[in-house]
Design a protein around this motif. Structure first.
Motif, PDB file in Angstrom:
ATOM      1  N   LEU A  19     -16.341  21.090  18.166  1.00  0.00           N
ATOM      2  CA  LEU A  19     -15.288  21.673  19.002  1.00  0.00           C
ATOM      3  C   LEU A  19     -14.529  20.600  19.768  1.00  0.00           C
ATOM      4  O   LEU A  19     -13.301  20.664  19.904  1.00  0.00           O
ATOM      5  N   ALA A  20     -15.269  19.632  20.289  1.00  0.00           N
ATOM      6  CA  ALA A  20     -14.616  18.581  21.085  1.00  0.00           C
ATOM      7  C   ALA A  20     -13.614  17.799  20.254  1.00  0.00           C
ATOM      8  O   ALA A  20     -12.594  17.330  20.776  1.00  0.00           O
ATOM      9  N   GLU A  21     -13.871  17.680  18.957  1.00  0.00           N
ATOM     10  CA  GLU A  21     -12.888  17.033  18.080  1.00  0.00           C
ATOM     11  C   GLU A  21     -11.715  17.972  17.810  1.00  0.00           C
ATOM     12  O   GLU A  21     -10.542  17.604  17.969  1.00  0.00           O
ATOM     13  N   ALA A  22     -12.035  19.211  17.401  1.00  0.00           N
ATOM     14  CA  ALA A  22     -10.990  20.142  17.004  1.00  0.00           C
ATOM     15  C   ALA A  22     -10.043  20.494  18.148  1.00  0.00           C
ATOM     16  O   ALA A  22      -8.856  20.744  17.923  1.00  0.00           O
ATOM     17  N   LEU A  23     -10.547  20.496  19.373  1.00  0.00           N
ATOM     18  CA  LEU A  23      -9.744  20.898  20.529  1.00  0.00           C
ATOM     19  C   LEU A  23      -9.177  19.729  21.319  1.00  0.00           C
ATOM     20  O   LEU A  23      -8.536  19.913  22.347  1.00  0.00           O
ATOM     21  N   GLY A  24      -9.443  18.508  20.867  1.00  0.00           N
ATOM     22  CA  GLY A  24      -8.842  17.339  21.493  1.00  0.00           C
ATOM     23  C   GLY A  24      -9.513  16.859  22.766  1.00  0.00           C
ATOM     24  O   GLY A  24      -8.928  16.052  23.509  1.00  0.00           O
ATOM     25  N   PHE A  25     -10.748  17.284  23.024  1.00  0.00           N
ATOM     26  CA  PHE A  25     -11.415  16.879  24.265  1.00  0.00           C
ATOM     27  C   PHE A  25     -11.854  15.418  24.231  1.00  0.00           C
ATOM     28  O   PHE A  25     -11.913  14.763  25.274  1.00  0.00           O
ATOM     29  N   TYR A  26     -12.193  14.903  23.052  1.00  0.00           N
ATOM     30  CA  TYR A  26     -12.565  13.489  22.975  1.00  0.00           C
ATOM     31  C   TYR A  26     -11.377  12.611  23.368  1.00  0.00           C
ATOM     32  O   TYR A  26     -11.494  11.709  24.210  1.00  0.00           O
ATOM     33  N   SER A  27     -10.239  12.870  22.744  1.00  0.00           N
ATOM     34  CA  SER A  27      -9.070  12.040  23.032  1.00  0.00           C
ATOM     35  C   SER A  27      -8.639  12.187  24.478  1.00  0.00           C
ATOM     36  O   SER A  27      -8.180  11.216  25.098  1.00  0.00           O
ATOM     37  N   ALA A  28      -8.812  13.387  25.056  1.00  0.00           N
ATOM     38  CA  ALA A  28      -8.461  13.597  26.459  1.00  0.00           C
ATOM     39  C   ALA A  28      -9.333  12.758  27.387  1.00  0.00           C
ATOM     40  O   ALA A  28      -8.926  12.427  28.510  1.00  0.00           O
ATOM     41  N   GLU A  29     -10.519  12.378  26.911  1.00  0.00           N
ATOM     42  CA  GLU A  29     -11.424  11.546  27.694  1.00  0.00           C
ATOM     43  C   GLU A  29     -11.311  10.071  27.309  1.00  0.00           C
ATOM     44  O   GLU A  29     -12.142   9.257  27.713  1.00  0.00           O
ATOM     45  N   ALA A 236     -16.644  15.380  27.616  1.00  0.00           N
ATOM     46  CA  ALA A 236     -15.888  16.036  26.545  1.00  0.00           C
ATOM     47  C   ALA A 236     -16.687  17.188  25.936  1.00  0.00           C
ATOM     48  O   ALA A 236     -16.138  18.262  25.643  1.00  0.00           O
ATOM     49  N   LEU A 237     -17.986  16.985  25.761  1.00  0.00           N
ATOM     50  CA  LEU A 237     -18.838  18.018  25.184  1.00  0.00           C
ATOM     51  C   LEU A 237     -19.051  19.174  26.167  1.00  0.00           C
ATOM     52  O   LEU A 237     -19.127  20.342  25.755  1.00  0.00           O
ATOM     53  N   LEU A 238     -19.147  18.865  27.448  1.00  0.00           N
ATOM     54  CA  LEU A 238     -19.259  19.927  28.452  1.00  0.00           C
ATOM     55  C   LEU A 238     -17.981  20.765  28.479  1.00  0.00           C
ATOM     56  O   LEU A 238     -18.029  21.998  28.629  1.00  0.00           O
ATOM     57  N   ARG A 239     -16.830  20.124  28.320  1.00  0.00           N
ATOM     58  CA  ARG A 239     -15.567  20.858  28.262  1.00  0.00           C
ATOM     59  C   ARG A 239     -15.537  21.774  27.040  1.00  0.00           C
ATOM     60  O   ARG A 239     -15.025  22.908  27.101  1.00  0.00           O
ATOM     61  N   ALA A 240     -16.090  21.299  25.937  1.00  0.00           N
ATOM     62  CA  ALA A 240     -16.186  22.139  24.739  1.00  0.00           C
ATOM     63  C   ALA A 240     -17.053  23.361  25.021  1.00  0.00           C
ATOM     64  O   ALA A 240     -16.759  24.469  24.558  1.00  0.00           O
ATOM     65  N   GLY A 241     -18.115  23.158  25.797  1.00  0.00           N
ATOM     66  CA  GLY A 241     -18.970  24.280  26.161  1.00  0.00           C
ATOM     67  C   GLY A 241     -18.248  25.300  27.024  1.00  0.00           C
ATOM     68  O   GLY A 241     -18.438  26.512  26.874  1.00  0.00           O
ATOM     69  N   GLN A 242     -17.415  24.827  27.937  1.00  0.00           N
ATOM     70  CA  GLN A 242     -16.641  25.742  28.776  1.00  0.00           C
ATOM     71  C   GLN A 242     -15.710  26.602  27.935  1.00  0.00           C
ATOM     72  O   GLN A 242     -15.468  27.765  28.250  1.00  0.00           O
ATOM     73  N   TRP A 243     -15.173  26.031  26.856  1.00  0.00           N
ATOM     74  CA  TRP A 243     -14.330  26.803  25.942  1.00  0.00           C
ATOM     75  C   TRP A 243     -15.172  27.782  25.127  1.00  0.00           C
ATOM     76  O   TRP A 243     -14.799  28.943  24.931  1.00  0.00           O
ATOM     77  N   ALA A 244     -16.326  27.325  24.648  1.00  0.00           N
ATOM     78  CA  ALA A 244     -17.144  28.117  23.727  1.00  0.00           C
ATOM     79  C   ALA A 244     -17.698  29.391  24.358  1.00  0.00           C
ATOM     80  O   ALA A 244     -17.928  30.382  23.655  1.00  0.00           O
ATOM     81  N   VAL A 245     -17.935  29.385  25.670  1.00  0.00           N
ATOM     82  CA  VAL A 245     -18.560  30.555  26.298  1.00  0.00           C
ATOM     83  C   VAL A 245     -17.567  31.676  26.589  1.00  0.00           C
ATOM     84  O   VAL A 245     -17.980  32.773  26.970  1.00  0.00           O
ATOM     85  N   LYS A 246     -16.295  31.448  26.388  1.00  0.00           N
ATOM     86  CA  LYS A 246     -15.301  32.497  26.632  1.00  0.00           C
ATOM     87  C   LYS A 246     -15.299  33.480  25.465  1.00  0.00           C
ATOM     88  O   LYS A 246     -15.131  33.091  24.308  1.00  0.00           O
ATOM     89  N   ALA A 247     -15.475  34.752  25.787  1.00  0.00           N
ATOM     90  CA  ALA A 247     -15.605  35.780  24.746  1.00  0.00           C
ATOM     91  C   ALA A 247     -14.399  35.813  23.815  1.00  0.00           C
ATOM     92  O   ALA A 247     -14.544  36.062  22.600  1.00  0.00           O
TER      93      ALA A 247
END
Length: 381
Positions: A19-29, A236-247
């Motif tokens: 997710l962190a790759e697909a959603l751009g969280f790595y590059s954002a960090e 970046a991975l924690l940010r991916a988790g914040q996205w993943a928990v949204k229904a």
């Protein structure tokens, strides 16, 4: 940007990494990440050892095995976060399931006792041992099965045959009668059941409602050379988790995981594993990603229990050298996550929601109970 090579195994619990790759969280960090889809855990371990990977999605036990001197002795690994909780299932043959049902086995303990009767019958008629497959010797899957078997009065070393197989191949061996059951990460157990190759007997939540399973592993020397990058990667991975928990993101998560680039499995199997009553995967960054020292010690205790290591190690030192709650706190604080005050907690014994001491407010945690009622207690000085 700093280049980072990250390995992962094609499983649903690699969700945060992909997710962190697909959603751009790595590059954002500030990280230029390249992902490497690996065939098995040995590949990942060896590539971390030889510097071909900087970090990886790994079994929670893999860095601990290294710290205990098991496997290649090159370098060391740290774990700044968990990548969720649960996600595995145990699958058995349809024939074995019918036997269990005929014996009235409806709980984990009853099914283990029923399997003991199967083992006794096979021995009496000179049939082969019950054979179970796992993806790696030093794995949570192995410890779950051993704990379950022992609870039913079975000696896992003398009465069961063990084989190591890639999760994606386990269903084929079950269908062909080579093995009687297996434990692996989702979605492969669910795919086996959908294809009629076996039946899911139980999943992680039935064994341990908040079971540790995978962690982020970082090659020690790379982490020492790039301390801020480790924190950025964790964030970046924690940010991916914040996205993943949204229904509202559930469907997108399943479609992303099923893609050829990542898990490469039928969408139906991925969805079955992620659904309520599936493998129980929890990706909540607040309740399921802290690298608890008590998790490390529980696993180390299993290494000792099953004769994989001696009990002459300084287990607290080993656990704290590898699991790094301090790095998790550095990454999590800017995201507004509550920070646990303690590094350890009791494991088991909580059948309902409970609270962890944290700042600026306590964390409401899901139930944390083992199927046999066991409790692993920490001793705070």
């Amino acid at each position: 940007m700093l280049s980072v090579r990250i390995g992962f195994s094609p499983l649903n619990d690699a969700a945060l990494v992909v997710l962190a790759e697909a959603l751009g969280f790595y590059s954002a960090e500030g990280l230029d990440v390249s992902l490497s889809r690996e065939a098995n855990w040995s590949n990942i371990r060896d590539k971390l050892s030889y510097g071909l990977l900087d970090a990886a999605h790994v079994l929670a036990t893999l860095p601990l095995a290294r710290g205990l001197g098991l496997g290649p002795a090159i370098g060391h690994i740290i774990a700044p976060m968990a990548l969720g909780a649960n996600g595995n299932s145990v699958v058995i043959s349809s024939k074995l399931k019918e036997v269990f049902e005929g014996l009235g086995a409806s709980t984990l303990l009853e099914s283990a006792r029923a399997l003991r009767m199967v083992i006794q019958h096979r021995r009496a008629v000179s049939e082969g041992k019950v054979t179970l497959a796992i993806p790696f010797n030093y794995s949570p899957h192995h410890f779950v099965l051993r704990h379950w078997l022992a609870a039913g009065g079975i000696d896992p070393d003398r009465q069961v045959q063990w084989v190591v197989l890639p999760p994606s191949r386990m269903a084929d061996h079950l269908r062909d009668g080579v093995i009687d059951g297996f434990c692996s990460g989702s979605p492969w157990p669910q795919m086996a059941e959908l294809n009629g190759d076996g039946v899911v007997l139980f999943s992680d939540p039935a064994f341990w409602t908040l079971k540790p399973e995978k962690v982020l592993a970082v090659r020690g020397t790379w982490g020492e050379d790039n301390p801020q990058a480790v924190v950025a990667l964790t964030r970046a991975l924690l940010r991916a988790g914040q996205w993943a928990v949204k229904a509202e993101n559930a469907d997108d998560l399943a479609r992303l995981l099923s893609a050829d680039l990542y898990v490469r499995a039928p969408l139906e199997a991925v969805q079955a594993a992620l659904a309520t009553g599936g493998a129980g995967l929890i990706l909540d960054p607040q309740t399921a990603t802290f690298p608890w020292i008590s998790h490390a010690k529980w696993f180390i205790g299993q290494f000792v229990r099953w004769g994989l290591t001696e009990d002459n190690h300084d287990f607290d030192a080993v656990a704290r050298r590898i699991y790094r709650p301090d790095l998790w706190r550095q990454a999590a604080e800017p995201l507004g996550l509550a920070l646990p005050i303690d590094d350890e907690k009791d494991e088991g014994g909580a059948d309902v929601n409970w609270k962890v001491r944290a700042r600026p407010h306590d964390i409401v945690m899901p139930p944390n109970a083992l199927f046999d009622g066991g409790v692993f207690r920490v001793h705070r000085g």
